[in-house]
Design a protein around this motif. Structure first.
Motif, PDB file in Angstrom:
ATOM      1  N   THR A 138       0.887  -1.201  -0.121  1.00 46.91           N
ATOM      2  CA  THR A 138       0.145  -0.017   0.080  1.00 46.91           C
ATOM      3  C   THR A 138       0.969   1.189  -0.175  1.00 46.91           C
ATOM      4  N   THR A 139       0.876   2.042  -1.001  1.00 45.38           N
ATOM      5  CA  THR A 139       1.558   3.448  -1.112  1.00 45.38           C
ATOM      6  C   THR A 139       0.741   4.445  -0.763  1.00 45.38           C
ATOM      7  N   ARG A 140       1.151   5.330   0.327  1.00 47.15           N
ATOM      8  CA  ARG A 140       0.347   6.336   0.713  1.00 47.15           C
ATOM      9  C   ARG A 140       0.975   7.649   0.337  1.00 47.15           C
ATOM     10  N   GLU A 141       2.172   7.506  -0.580  1.00 41.84           N
ATOM     11  CA  GLU A 141       2.651   8.690  -1.104  1.00 41.84           C
ATOM     12  C   GLU A 141       1.971   9.177  -2.461  1.00 41.84           C
ATOM     13  N   THR A 142       2.496  10.351  -2.761  1.00 39.57           N
ATOM     14  CA  THR A 142       1.976  10.687  -4.041  1.00 39.57           C
ATOM     15  C   THR A 142       2.401   9.787  -5.410  1.00 39.57           C
ATOM     16  N   PHE A 143       1.710   9.738  -6.335  1.00 43.87           N
ATOM     17  CA  PHE A 143       1.960   8.959  -7.469  1.00 43.87           C
ATOM     18  C   PHE A 143       2.902   9.736  -8.505  1.00 43.87           C
ATOM     19  N   VAL A 144       3.394   9.038  -9.421  1.00 49.95           N
ATOM     20  CA  VAL A 144       4.297   9.424 -10.603  1.00 49.95           C
ATOM     21  C   VAL A 144       2.951  10.262 -11.507  1.00 49.95           C
ATOM     22  N   ASP A 145       3.071  11.190 -12.094  1.00 49.78           N
ATOM     23  CA  ASP A 145       2.114  11.914 -13.169  1.00 49.78           C
ATOM     24  C   ASP A 145       2.291  10.929 -14.377  1.00 49.78           C
ATOM     25  N   GLU A 146       1.612   9.987 -14.288  1.00 48.30           N
ATOM     26  CA  GLU A 146       1.618   9.002 -15.418  1.00 48.30           C
ATOM     27  C   GLU A 146       0.232   8.470 -15.729  1.00 48.30           C
ATOM     28  N   GLY A 254      -3.385  14.379  -7.281  1.00 45.71           N
ATOM     29  CA  GLY A 254      -1.850  13.913  -7.792  1.00 45.71           C
ATOM     30  C   GLY A 254      -2.381  12.372  -8.508  1.00 45.71           C
ATOM     31  N   SER A 255      -3.308  11.793  -8.468  1.00 46.57           N
ATOM     32  CA  SER A 255      -3.375  10.217  -8.833  1.00 46.57           C
ATOM     33  C   SER A 255      -4.040   9.907 -10.041  1.00 46.57           C
ATOM     34  N   PRO A 256      -3.393   9.328 -10.866  1.00 46.95           N
ATOM     35  CA  PRO A 256      -4.018   9.292 -12.280  1.00 46.95           C
ATOM     36  C   PRO A 256      -5.340   8.568 -12.442  1.00 46.95           C
ATOM     37  N   ASN A 287       1.522  -6.597 -11.017  1.00 48.82           N
ATOM     38  CA  ASN A 287       2.544  -7.438 -11.888  1.00 48.82           C
ATOM     39  C   ASN A 287       2.839  -6.240 -12.900  1.00 48.82           C
ATOM     40  N   ASP A 288       2.119  -5.288 -12.858  1.00 46.15           N
ATOM     41  CA  ASP A 288       2.666  -4.129 -14.146  1.00 46.15           C
ATOM     42  C   ASP A 288       3.328  -2.779 -13.253  1.00 46.15           C
ATOM     43  N   GLY A 289       3.577  -3.001 -11.953  1.00 48.78           N
ATOM     44  CA  GLY A 289       4.442  -2.208 -11.580  1.00 48.78           C
ATOM     45  C   GLY A 289       3.343  -1.189 -10.781  1.00 48.78           C
ATOM     46  N   ILE A 290       2.337  -1.159 -10.736  1.00 41.27           N
ATOM     47  CA  ILE A 290       1.175  -0.235 -10.305  1.00 41.27           C
ATOM     48  C   ILE A 290       0.782  -0.728  -8.789  1.00 41.27           C
ATOM     49  N   THR A 291       0.560   0.177  -7.929  1.00 42.15           N
ATOM     50  CA  THR A 291       0.445   0.117  -6.499  1.00 42.15           C
ATOM     51  C   THR A 291      -0.979   1.128  -6.170  1.00 42.15           C
ATOM     52  N   GLN A 319     -18.204  -0.782  -2.566  1.00 40.22           N
ATOM     53  CA  GLN A 319     -17.537  -1.305  -1.487  1.00 40.22           C
ATOM     54  C   GLN A 319     -16.252  -0.919  -0.992  1.00 40.22           C
ATOM     55  N   LEU A 320     -15.470  -0.411  -2.004  1.00 39.95           N
ATOM     56  CA  LEU A 320     -14.008   0.316  -1.848  1.00 39.95           C
ATOM     57  C   LEU A 320     -13.808   1.193  -2.882  1.00 39.95           C
ATOM     58  N   LEU A 321     -12.960   2.119  -2.505  1.00 41.17           N
ATOM     59  CA  LEU A 321     -12.506   3.259  -3.330  1.00 41.17           C
ATOM     60  C   LEU A 321     -11.072   3.058  -3.336  1.00 41.17           C
ATOM     61  N   LEU A 322     -10.223   2.950  -4.397  1.00 44.36           N
ATOM     62  CA  LEU A 322      -8.679   2.944  -4.352  1.00 44.36           C
ATOM     63  C   LEU A 322      -8.410   4.187  -5.221  1.00 44.36           C
ATOM     64  N   ARG A 323      -7.147   4.641  -4.753  1.00 43.07           N
ATOM     65  CA  ARG A 323      -6.399   5.522  -5.817  1.00 43.07           C
ATOM     66  C   ARG A 323      -5.308   4.503  -6.217  1.00 43.07           C
ATOM     67  N   VAL A 324      -4.996   4.749  -7.530  1.00 46.59           N
ATOM     68  CA  VAL A 324      -3.939   3.588  -8.336  1.00 46.59           C
ATOM     69  C   VAL A 324      -3.138   4.591  -9.000  1.00 46.59           C
ATOM     70  N   GLY A 325      -1.839   4.075  -9.157  1.00 45.78           N
ATOM     71  CA  GLY A 325      -0.809   4.931  -9.680  1.00 45.78           C
ATOM     72  C   GLY A 325       0.699   4.126  -9.635  1.00 45.78           C
ATOM     73  N   ARG A 326       1.763   4.581 -10.289  1.00 45.57           N
ATOM     74  CA  ARG A 326       3.111   4.122 -10.098  1.00 45.57           C
ATOM     75  C   ARG A 326       3.624   5.193  -9.138  1.00 45.57           C
ATOM     76  N   GLY A 327       4.230   4.424  -8.027  1.00 49.64           N
ATOM     77  CA  GLY A 327       4.707   5.155  -6.826  1.00 49.64           C
ATOM     78  C   GLY A 327       5.995   4.661  -6.520  1.00 49.64           C
ATOM     79  N   ARG A 328       6.691   5.085  -5.521  1.00 49.77           N
ATOM     80  CA  ARG A 328       7.955   4.751  -4.906  1.00 49.77           C
ATOM     81  C   ARG A 328       7.587   3.610  -3.875  1.00 49.77           C
ATOM     82  N   GLN A 329       8.182   2.557  -3.878  1.00 50.78           N
ATOM     83  CA  GLN A 329       8.161   1.160  -3.239  1.00 50.78           C
ATOM     84  C   GLN A 329       8.124   1.489  -1.555  1.00 50.78           C
TER      85      GLN A 329
END
Length: 343
Positions: A138-146, A254-256, A287-291, A319-329
């Motif tokens: 689970t990544t709580r930081e901002t994601f890459v703008d991608e 900041g989440s794509p 599997n695609d490097g997305i968190t 039931q659930l709401l997620l923000r998804v993106g590529r971020g620092r591990q």
């Protein structure tokens, strides 16, 4: 090793399993992957009972969150995610299985009974997700703008649909802004409640080493101007709703991509299905490097749930709401010793 349980649990390697191991040994080893599932506040509210070539999944209601999750909806969702990890691991180990959901009308804590089938066929779609289980975080930081490719969005939608859930991917700026406003409103409502603040603080206490959440992410600590040792006591004492609302609004902006997982019904069976859909979506993304991370506040605040549903034009129940993106591990959350959750 007890001081760093996340190292012990997340470093699991299937090469440690003897290829000639028997069914029960493989089943018990697979549970080391099951317990790496996500859970609200990292409560890890599951218990597994192994009996030969069978395993029973039970809800541990002692680890419930009565304020934020009064009906144990998210608790059962978390157990569903653990069940999905177990299915993936067993498929990797070449073990087919049959699952009976809610097998006991007399005991609502018994969520599923899994029996190994010696002559059954494995689900070939599950094994490719196996390596993603220990990588998921689970990544709580901002994601890459991608931008998240449409092809991946479709795979996330298909992953959820395979487990019986509806997946809505929201990448449109206007929709994300609308959802950000709802999340901020929910933050304000939750933090006004001293019971919510006490419950949250108890699960980010610095003395917790085997469960619970880290003392917020570095980004949130900066925005709220909190030092790590003070986080628990400050959250318990003060209404930080405005700060959290601003923080989460910035994270959404900041989440794509935002992803909502919804189900046709809103009962225990639907919640268990939502948990399995959640983990299938998360592993497909990993599997695609997305968190991802969770923004479930508009669902947890009952008065806003229908507003969220309307904003996403959903016919089903969110039931659930997620923000998804590529971020620092980031670091993995700690895990309870296996002996505490398996008997």
């Amino acid at each position: 090793m007890n001081a760093l349980p996340q190292i012990t649990a997340w470093s699991v390697d299937d090469h440690q399993l003897d290829p000639n191991a028997g069914i029960e040994e493989k089943l018990r080893f697979a549970l080391r992957y099951a317990v790496l599932a996500p859970s609200n506040h990292n409560t890890q509210p599951w218990h597994f009972i192994v009996d030969g070539d069978c395993v029973t999944l039970c809800a541990d209601r002692l680890r419930a969150l009565p304020v934020v999750d009064p009906f144990d909806r998210e608790l059962i969702i978390s157990c569903g995610a653990a069940l999905f990890n177990l299915r993936v691991a067993l498929s990797r180990f070449g073990l087919a299985y049959a699952i009976t959901l809610f097998p006991s009308s007399a005991d609502v804590d018994v969520l599923a009974h899994l029996r190994i089938l010696r002559d059954g066929r494995c689900d070939a779609s599950l094994a490719p997700l196996f390596d993603a289980i220990p990588r998921r975080v689970t990544t709580r930081e901002t994601f890459v703008d991608e931008f998240i490719p449409v092809e991946l969005q479709l795979r996330l939608e298909n992953a959820g649909a395979t487990e019986g859930a509806d997946i809505v991917c929201a990448g449109n700026t206007a929709i994300r802004e609308r959802l950000a406003t709802l999340i901020a409103e929910a933050d304000q409502a939750q933090f006004k409640d001293p019971r919510f603040r006490r419950e949250l603080a108890s699960w980010i206490h610095p003395k917790r080493s085997r469960d619970g959440m880290p003392a917020l992410s570095p980004g949130m600590r900066v925005l709220l101007d909190l030092a790590v040792p003070l986080v628990s006591s400050v959250i318990r004492t003060f209404d930080l709703g405005s700060g959290m609302a601003a923080t989460h609004h910035a994270l959404v902006a900041g989440s794509p991509l935002l992803v909502c997982i919804a189900t046709g019904a809103d009962d225990a069976a639907a919640w268990l299905a939502a948990g399995q859909a959640l983990e299938r979506v998360l592993l497909t993304a990993a599997n695609d490097g997305i968190t991802a991370s969770y923004l479930n506040q508009p669902i947890e605040v009952a008065s806003l749930r229908d507003t969220l549903r309307a904003a996403l034009n959903l016919n089903s129940v969110p039931q659930l709401l997620l923000r998804v993106g590529r971020g620092r591990q980031g670091p993995h959350a700690p895990r309870r010793p296996l002996a505490e959750v398996v008997s």
